[in-house]
Structures are given as C-alpha cells and as structure tokens.
Write a protein that holds these residues in place. Structure first.
Motif, short mmCIF file in Angstrom:
data_model
loop_
_atom_site.label_atom_id
_atom_site.label_comp_id
_atom_site.label_asym_id
_atom_site.label_seq_id
_atom_site.Cartn_x
_atom_site.Cartn_y
_atom_site.Cartn_z
N ASP A 1 0.84 -1.21 0.00
CA ASP A 1 0.00 0.00 0.00
C ASP A 1 0.87 1.25 0.00
O ASP A 1 0.56 2.24 -0.68
CB ASP A 1 -0.92 0.01 1.22
CG ASP A 1 -2.03 -1.03 1.14
OD1 ASP A 1 -2.25 -1.57 0.03
OD2 ASP A 1 -2.65 -1.30 2.19
N ASP B 1 0.90 4.20 -2.94
CA ASP B 1 0.69 5.62 -2.61
C ASP B 1 1.88 6.45 -3.06
O ASP B 1 1.71 7.57 -3.56
CB ASP B 1 0.47 5.78 -1.11
CG ASP B 1 -0.87 5.21 -0.63
OD1 ASP B 1 -1.70 4.84 -1.49
OD2 ASP B 1 -1.07 5.14 0.59
N THR C 1 -7.60 1.23 -7.96
CA THR C 1 -7.82 1.01 -6.52
C THR C 1 -8.76 -0.15 -6.23
O THR C 1 -9.05 -0.43 -5.07
CB THR C 1 -8.38 2.28 -5.87
OG1 THR C 1 -9.59 2.66 -6.54
CG2 THR C 1 -7.39 3.43 -5.94
N GLU D 1 -14.42 -2.80 1.27
CA GLU D 1 -13.94 -1.82 2.24
C GLU D 1 -12.50 -1.42 1.95
O GLU D 1 -12.14 -0.24 2.04
CB GLU D 1 -14.07 -2.37 3.66
CG GLU D 1 -13.71 -1.36 4.75
CD GLU D 1 -14.51 -0.07 4.68
OE1 GLU D 1 -13.91 1.00 4.92
OE2 GLU D 1 -15.72 -0.12 4.36
N LYS D 2 -11.66 -2.39 1.59
CA LYS D 2 -10.28 -2.05 1.26
C LYS D 2 -10.20 -1.21 -0.01
O LYS D 2 -9.34 -0.33 -0.14
CB LYS D 2 -9.43 -3.31 1.13
CG LYS D 2 -9.12 -3.98 2.46
CD LYS D 2 -8.14 -5.13 2.31
CE LYS D 2 -7.79 -5.73 3.67
NZ LYS D 2 -6.85 -6.87 3.54
N GLN E 1 -10.93 2.27 1.07
CA GLN E 1 -9.77 2.87 1.76
C GLN E 1 -8.70 3.30 0.75
O GLN E 1 -8.15 4.41 0.85
CB GLN E 1 -9.20 1.87 2.76
CG GLN E 1 -10.12 1.58 3.94
CD GLN E 1 -9.66 0.39 4.77
OE1 GLN E 1 -8.60 -0.19 4.51
NE2 GLN E 1 -10.46 0.01 5.75
N VAL F 1 -9.98 6.37 -1.23
CA VAL F 1 -9.94 7.61 -0.44
C VAL F 1 -8.51 8.14 -0.39
O VAL F 1 -8.26 9.35 -0.54
CB VAL F 1 -10.52 7.38 0.97
CG1 VAL F 1 -10.21 8.57 1.88
CG2 VAL F 1 -12.03 7.15 0.90
N ARG F 2 -7.54 7.23 -0.19
CA ARG F 2 -6.14 7.66 -0.19
C ARG F 2 -5.78 8.27 -1.55
O ARG F 2 -5.08 9.29 -1.62
CB ARG F 2 -5.20 6.50 0.13
CG ARG F 2 -5.26 6.00 1.56
CD ARG F 2 -4.02 5.20 1.93
NE ARG F 2 -3.69 4.16 0.98
CZ ARG F 2 -4.20 2.93 0.98
NH1 ARG F 2 -5.09 2.60 1.92
NH2 ARG F 2 -3.85 2.04 0.09
#
Length: 295
Positions: free
Chosen positions: A55, A59, A79, A85-86, A89, A92-93
């Motif tokens: 991750d 990023d 993504t 849910e992952k 996440q 959103v990042r």
C-alpha cells in the motif's frame, strides 16, 4: 460533462531497480509520455504489477505521478480489489493524494453476482465521489459486467466509463444500445483491437504498448476522428503487438521500457523475465518499429 480523456491512456508500468521502485526512472518515463501525446496516465493497474506492491508503494508511485503530471493530463488510480472496504480505503487515499479518478476491477476469487457488482461499485463510488472507470477483464477475473449491469451503474453520477477488455464486439454493440455515450466513455483494454474499437465509436484505449509508443496510438485515434481509414496505419503497430504477445503482460513491455531507460528489466515474482532469446527477438521487433516510424 465530457469524457475523462479521449485517445490513448497509458497503463503505466512500475519501474524497478534492484527490486525497489525507481522513482527517478518513473519521472523519466512520465516526461517521455507527456512529450509523446499521452492523454491519461493510469497508475497501479495490472500492468503496474499491482498485486506485488505494498500500500505504501502504491501511494508513493501515485504521489510522484500526480506531482509530476501536475494537471497536464488526468491521472487515474487503480484502486479496485475483491474487498469492498479495502477498495474504499485505497480510493480515499488516492483522492487525498490528488488522483483525478479511480479504476475499479471486478472482484476476483470471491467473485460475486451481478447484484453484488452493482452494490460493490456503487458503494465505492458513493463513498469516494471521484469519477470511476469500471474495468471488465474476464480473462483475468473469470467474471464479466453484463451490459444491463453497466447500464444500471451508468445512472450513478460518478461512474462514467468502462475499460472493456472482453474483446467481444457483440458485447460492445449491446453497450452502445444501452448507454448515453455522450456522457459515458468506452475504452478498449486490448491494444490489438483498436482499429475495430475506434471504428465502432470507442473513445480510446487504455494501452500497454503505449508505455513506449503513445504517440502511435494517439495518432491512430486522431486519424480516425478525421474519418481516415486507419487499417494500414495500424499494420506496424500490430507487428510490434505480435512480438509483445510472446508472454503475459507486463513481462514483455517491461523489456521495452528498460530499453528506453525506465528502470532495469525487472519484474516481481510470481512473474519472471523473458528468456534471453525471447527478449532479443522482442527488442529487434521494437527497433524495427522505431526505424519505420522515423522513416
């Protein structure tokens, strides 16, 4: 609202040197792509060896791309996972880092049904509030997004495009009947079918080979928009694509990005590099393409 891009989007490779992400090579690659008419950069997808990146690495790559591109073309972050849910996440990042949109693959291994796809994609899109490109690649996920499902999803204000790697033109024809293509874009996910895909009204391609020849694909799309017959113009590209088909993506294309100095020729396990003779044949095909392109 227009389409995210039209023409060539590059499914960006991740450059490695000694198994570490080579950020300087990444910047050189981005410079090359922007100077050679890439219209969109797609980060952390299949071609990027997404499953082998942490991750933090994803990023980091996205941040470098967003900062370097600096709004010149859209940056789309891959993504999607098989965990809703992952996926939220990660999305959103990506939004916080500055991505212009996200690309969401269909769930794999714990594949769902069509109702599950609608809930999965809608839940992510509504949580993140960024433009979404759906990614339909049944050869890798063993499931597809049915045309009626795409139609339902297109009612969501954030779901605005499909990367179509089915290589099924009956599927495309059905999509065209169901979608408002002034507001929803269809992008090929197969470099080798772009002549037919553009002929049928596709808005572009998210391309592997365009890591090294973005201008050739964009020129092809531009010629089609002018009403030109692009079959002959595509022949040299097809010859190179035939050479790239020697192994599974992204093993061959990374040999060519290495030729251009965008990292070493390295892939992460479970991928393994081409054998020497295969690599030599591929590189010869690439040099022949470039010699013809410059003639």
């Amino acid at each position: 609202m227009g389409h995210i891009f039209e023409g060539v989007g590059v499914a960006l490779t991740t450059p490695f040197t000694h198994n570490e992400i080579d950020l300087n090579a990444l910047r050189r690659h981005l410079k090359y792509l922007l100077e050679n008419d890439a219209k969109c950069i797609v980060v952390n997808g299949t071609t990027a060896e997404n499953p082998t990146l942490t991750d933090e690495e994803k990023d980091q790559v996205l941040e470098v791309v967003v900062n370097y591109v600096n709004g010149q073309v859209p940056v789309i972050a891959g993504t999607g996972t098989n965990n809703t849910e992952k996926s939220i996440q990660a999305s959103v990042r990506a939004r916080e880092i500055g991505a212009d949109g996200i690309m969401l693959i269909t769930p794999y291994y714990n594949k769902t049904n069509q109702r599950g796809l609608i809930e999965h994609f809608t839940t992510i899109a509504n949580a993140v509030k960024l433009p979404v490109i759906l990614y339909n690649v049944p050869s890798r996920t063993n499931m597809t997004i049915n045309p009626e499902t795409v139609e339902t999803l297109s009612d969501n204000e954030y779901i605005v495009a499909l990367k179509d790697a089915t290589n099924d033109f009956e599927y495309m024809d059905e999509l065209k009947k169901r979608l408002d293509l002034n507001h929803f874009a269809l992008y090929s996910g197969n470099d080798d079918n772009v002549v037919d895909y553009f002929d049928k009204g596709g808005h572009g391609v998210i391309s592997v080979a365009s890591n090294v020849i973005p201008n050739a694909f964009q020129s092809l799309y531009n010629a089609k928009q002018k009403g030109e017959d692009i079959e002959v113009q595509f022949h040299p590209i097809q010859t190179l694509l035939d050479a790239l088909a020697i192994d599974v993506n992204p093993i061959p294309i990374k040999a060519l990005t290495a030729v251009e100095g965008f990292g070493n020729y390295e892939v992460r396990l479970p991928l393994v590099k081409l054998q020497d003779a295969e690599r030599e044949t591929l590189e010869q095909a690439y040099e022949q393409f470039k010699a013809g392109d410059q003639a």
